[in-house]
Structures are given as structure tokens and as C-alpha cells.
Write a protein that holds these residues in place. Sequence first.
Motif, mmCIF file in Angstrom:
data_model
loop_
_atom_site.group_PDB
_atom_site.id
_atom_site.type_symbol
_atom_site.label_atom_id
_atom_site.label_comp_id
_atom_site.label_asym_id
_atom_site.label_seq_id
_atom_site.Cartn_x
_atom_site.Cartn_y
_atom_site.Cartn_z
ATOM 1 N N ILE A 131 28.746 4.160 44.786
ATOM 2 C CA ILE A 131 29.228 5.336 44.050
ATOM 3 C C ILE A 131 30.216 4.916 42.965
ATOM 4 N N VAL A 132 31.120 3.993 43.325
ATOM 5 C CA VAL A 132 32.111 3.543 42.332
ATOM 6 C C VAL A 132 31.405 2.864 41.159
ATOM 7 N N ILE A 133 30.529 1.888 41.479
ATOM 8 C CA ILE A 133 29.824 1.166 40.418
ATOM 9 C C ILE A 133 28.952 2.121 39.615
ATOM 10 N N GLY A 134 28.223 2.992 40.339
ATOM 11 C CA GLY A 134 27.325 3.932 39.674
ATOM 12 C C GLY A 134 28.073 4.854 38.729
ATOM 13 N N THR A 135 29.248 5.326 39.162
ATOM 14 C CA THR A 135 30.035 6.213 38.308
ATOM 15 C C THR A 135 30.493 5.495 37.048
ATOM 16 N N VAL A 136 30.982 4.268 37.238
ATOM 17 C CA VAL A 136 31.457 3.507 36.077
ATOM 18 C C VAL A 136 30.317 3.296 35.080
ATOM 19 N N ILE A 174 26.083 14.026 35.412
ATOM 20 C CA ILE A 174 27.017 14.210 34.294
ATOM 21 C C ILE A 174 26.359 15.046 33.200
ATOM 22 N N ASN A 175 25.092 14.760 32.924
ATOM 23 C CA ASN A 175 24.397 15.528 31.888
ATOM 24 C C ASN A 175 24.203 16.987 32.286
ATOM 25 N N SER A 176 24.224 17.249 33.605
ATOM 26 C CA SER A 176 24.017 18.628 34.046
ATOM 27 C C SER A 176 25.280 19.469 33.895
ATOM 28 N N VAL A 177 26.442 18.812 33.653
ATOM 29 C CA VAL A 177 27.684 19.568 33.472
ATOM 30 C C VAL A 177 27.748 20.063 32.028
ATOM 31 N N GLY A 196 43.845 17.408 24.556
ATOM 32 C CA GLY A 196 44.510 16.132 24.290
ATOM 33 C C GLY A 196 44.270 15.060 25.327
ATOM 34 N N LEU A 197 43.384 15.331 26.312
ATOM 35 C CA LEU A 197 43.090 14.291 27.297
ATOM 36 C C LEU A 197 42.113 13.288 26.681
ATOM 37 N N SER A 198 42.262 12.019 27.063
ATOM 38 C CA SER A 198 41.372 10.995 26.515
ATOM 39 C C SER A 198 39.994 11.116 27.163
ATOM 40 N N PHE A 199 39.029 10.393 26.595
ATOM 41 C CA PHE A 199 37.659 10.467 27.135
ATOM 42 C C PHE A 199 37.589 10.075 28.614
ATOM 43 N N PRO A 200 38.126 8.894 28.996
ATOM 44 C CA PRO A 200 38.011 8.519 30.418
ATOM 45 C C PRO A 200 38.703 9.520 31.349
ATOM 46 N N VAL A 239 34.737 16.181 34.399
ATOM 47 C CA VAL A 239 33.271 16.126 34.397
ATOM 48 C C VAL A 239 32.718 15.521 35.688
ATOM 49 N N VAL A 240 33.235 14.342 36.080
ATOM 50 C CA VAL A 240 32.661 13.652 37.239
ATOM 51 C C VAL A 240 32.782 14.471 38.542
ATOM 52 N N PRO A 241 33.940 15.111 38.824
ATOM 53 C CA PRO A 241 33.981 15.932 40.040
ATOM 54 C C PRO A 241 32.889 16.997 40.069
#
Lengths: 273, 262
Positions: A80-85, A163-166, A178-182, A189-191
Motif C-alpha cells: 500500500i505504501v509503495i503503491g500509493t507513492v 485517485i482518478n475517481s476522486v 495554499g497546500l502543496s501538491f503532496p 485525495v488519497v484518504p
Amino acid sequence: MEQASKKQGFWKNHWMDVLAILAVIALVILLAVSVYTRFNFAKKWGIFYNYFVTNRGYKDLLTGMKNTALISVLGLLIGIVIGTVIAIIKVIPPYKKVTRYAQKVCNVYVAFFRGTPIVVQLLVGYYILLPLIGLSLPPVTSCMLIFGLNSGAYISEIMRGGINSVDAGQLEAARAVGLSFPVSMLKIVVPQAIKNILPTLGNEFIALIKETAIVGYVGAMDITKAFQDQGSNSYEYMIPYLVMALLYIVIVAVIAGLVKLMERRLAKNERRK
Amino acid sequence: MNAENKTPLIEVKGLVKRFGNLVVLNGIDETIHKGEKVSIIGPSGSGKSTFLRCLNCLEDADGGSIFFGGEDIADRKVDINKHRRHMGMVFQQFNLFHNKTVLENIMLAPVHLRIKDAGGLFASRATKAAIREEAKKEAMQLLRRIGLEDKANAYPSTLSGGQKQRIAIVRALAMNPQVLLFDEPTSALDPEMVGEVLDLIKELADEGMTMVIVTHEMGFAREVSDRILFMDGGVIAESAPPAELFGNPQNPRTKEFLSKVL
């Protein structure tokens, strides 16, 4: 009168089905009886029981179950960690050179892990790559790592879909304050993506459990290895292998049930919202 | 606002935006002054929303420059996040964070950015707690202002469109922005909820907030704005105070548009 005619109607419509069911039942009974007499079931059961209980064969199985659980759960978490990154890197707008290179690396990674059998990855990883970089890990730890790397490749694709479904507005709103992309990705988005793909992740977990059956190749004790050992030590394979298959079915059924429950819970949440 | 005391806040020079071969913005020069309320009207496809979204770089400009806070934010090398904090944006579709409660929606950015300023991960626990406490107090104050403090712990999906949009507005306000950008703030609302949102915007306008509003509500635009921009075909066709633009439009295209919508 009426009932009798109904009964007749039933027979008229379903006599072939009933006949087929009866035939199958008869066949199964016949098979069971012949297997029982031909294979001397009682003797085989005695050998199995003797090895498994009296000679403490179950200890191997307990270790095996623990390892199967460890490898699949930690494999999934690492995945999950690798996949998310990877999924996040893949959805970054490719303005910068660094991004484009990182995306290429991710593509190669995914292509490698999806394009080779997991057995091959395990053998290459355990016997060649890990020693090559000077890491001597115990078999179970190596398996966790390699299964994690492998499922990372699969989960990255699942996660990208999530992610694309959000709704794109969520990211825009996060960027606009003002939040950065990451940070926007990780907090907003990820949650939401993970919530969308939870059932799919459950299925990935089930697939992972079944795939771990090959860790015996590098000498790790798991469910499969425990029963294999029992078979080759007692010269009696039938019952250990049947029990092994049954055990996997039960484990998978339980987890599939949990996934379904979770799915229903999530659907309810959605409705209440 | 008084015409003598004008300090430019956003200066747009020769802004060009293309989507593929389609030129959406074709060289826009415009200055938004401090305290000014500017409404942008025009037919659909004229580039109003794109222009607004370019102002805080949600769309990257393909040419020209946008000066804000002493820097050209159309330049990709500039840290846009620093400047976006000072530009609040309100969307047509509200875009409240679905996975956060109302209170968290408002607190998220202030808390995160203040903690980042205080040293990020290295900030002491006490500092972080203090920042959170303060942001929560401010957020509750904002919610009280719009009469929704009882919804603080609700999720956005349980709210009506009007409530969502008012929360989206105070979420933008929580950053104490120098300018608020509204992208058709009432277009996605049921008719009976338009009023509550427009009232809130009007209130903020009366307090002197600088605003750029893309809208189809002509009556509202006339009432609240100091100046109206009429956009057509990717350029600003006419720019005038509302009384002039609605009463005596100079550009034939403005005349035609107004005759259709009024």
C-alpha cells in the motif's frame, strides 16, 4: 385437487433437474465409498493423526500459519505504501524533468513486477539480489519484502484508479487554500481514494494470501510448506493436502466475508451522508 | 471605494491561455485594486472562469504575467503556494473536503501552514497545540458568524448547497486572504438558497474585502460591484462602473449580451 395438479406441474417442469441432482448424489456416494475402501481411509487418517497430533506436527502448521499471516499482511502494508507513492508520482502534472524521470522509473518498476512470475521474483530476490547488496535476511523477512514490492506494483494501478475517481475539485480546493501538491494528495485525495478502493484492496489481500503458498521455495515455513513436510515425512499425502486445501478455503472465505461486510458498511455510510 | 486611493493588488499583463489549439484568453490587461469589487460577466465560453482560475494559477498561463505580492506568479519558478494563501477561492461546486468535518475543513489549511511556518515536524508539541487551539477558536467564530456553529462536527454531505457554499466562503476567509475569487458561487445552488450566499458575499464586500466575482446574477453584480468587466471571445470587451455598463454600454457586444440577459 388443486394441490395435486400443482404437484404434477412441478414434476412436469423439473423432473430432469431432480433426476440430475439424484444422479450427482448417487455418484458422490459411490465415489466416497469406493475411495474409502480403495484408499483405506481409516489407515491414512491414523497416520495423519499420529504425525499431526502425537508427533507434534501441528507446531509446524502453527508457525506456518503465523508466517503466512505475517507475509501477507506486511506484504500488503508495504504494498500500500509503495503503491500509493507510485500512484501519486504518476498523477503529478509532468512539468518538471525530475517528475518525468520518476514516472519512467515507476513504469519500469510496475512493468517488471507485473511481467514476471512471483516465483521468479522470489528466487531472484532471495538468492541473487539480496546477497548482492549484502543483505542477509531470514527467509520470512525476505518474503515480506519481496511480496511487498510485488503487491506495490499491483496496488499502484488500483490506487491510481482510486485517485482518478476522486473529484478533481477536491485537489483544486486544497491547492487553492495554499497546500502543496503532496500535502493535498496525502490529506485530501488519497484518504478518499482509499475509501473508494477498500473492497478492491481486500481482494488484493486474498490474492496475496494465496500467492504466499510459494514461499517454501526459499525455505520459509508457511501453511503449504507445513503440510508438504508432513506429507514427505510420513509418506502419506492425501489427507494433509486435502486439509491444506480446506484450510485455505476457510481462510479466504472468512476474509471475503469481512470484505463484503466492510463494503456494506461503506455503502451504508455513503447513503447516510 | 474612493478613486484617489488606489493601490494595485493584482496586475495582469498580456495574459494568454490556450487549451490545445483553442485560445481561451487572448491578451488580457487588467488591474485589480485593493478594496475593489470587480464582477466579471459575459456569455459562456468567453473565458471568464478561465481568467479567474488563472489569477491563482489553477490554470497555468501560457503567456503574459500576473503580478501579486511583488512577484510574477505566472512564472512557474515562483512558489505559488505562498501566494495562494493570500487569495481565497470559492468554487461553483463548493468543493468542501468530503473526508473532513466542517470544522476540519476550515481549520485544515491554517493549522497546516502555521505549523509549517513554526518549523513543521520540528515544532514543539505545545506550539502545535496552541496553533490548533487558536485556529479552532477562529473557525468557530467564523461558523458562528454564518450561524452554522451547530454543524461544526457534521460532514459536508449532510448539508444543503447554501450551507456548503457559505462554509466554503468562510474556509477561504480563515486564511485572512487579501482577495477573494468567486467562480460562479451561486450557479450550482437551488434558487431558494441563492439569497443566503449572496447576502454573505455582500456583507464581506461591505467590510472592504477585495473581490473578483464571476457571476450570472446581473442584479447582484450591479449592486455589489465597483466595476464590471464584460468578457467576450477571450478579451475584456468593456470595463466600467455598473451604472455606466448597464445603463449605457459602449461596446455593441455588451449591448447585445445585456439585451439578452436583462
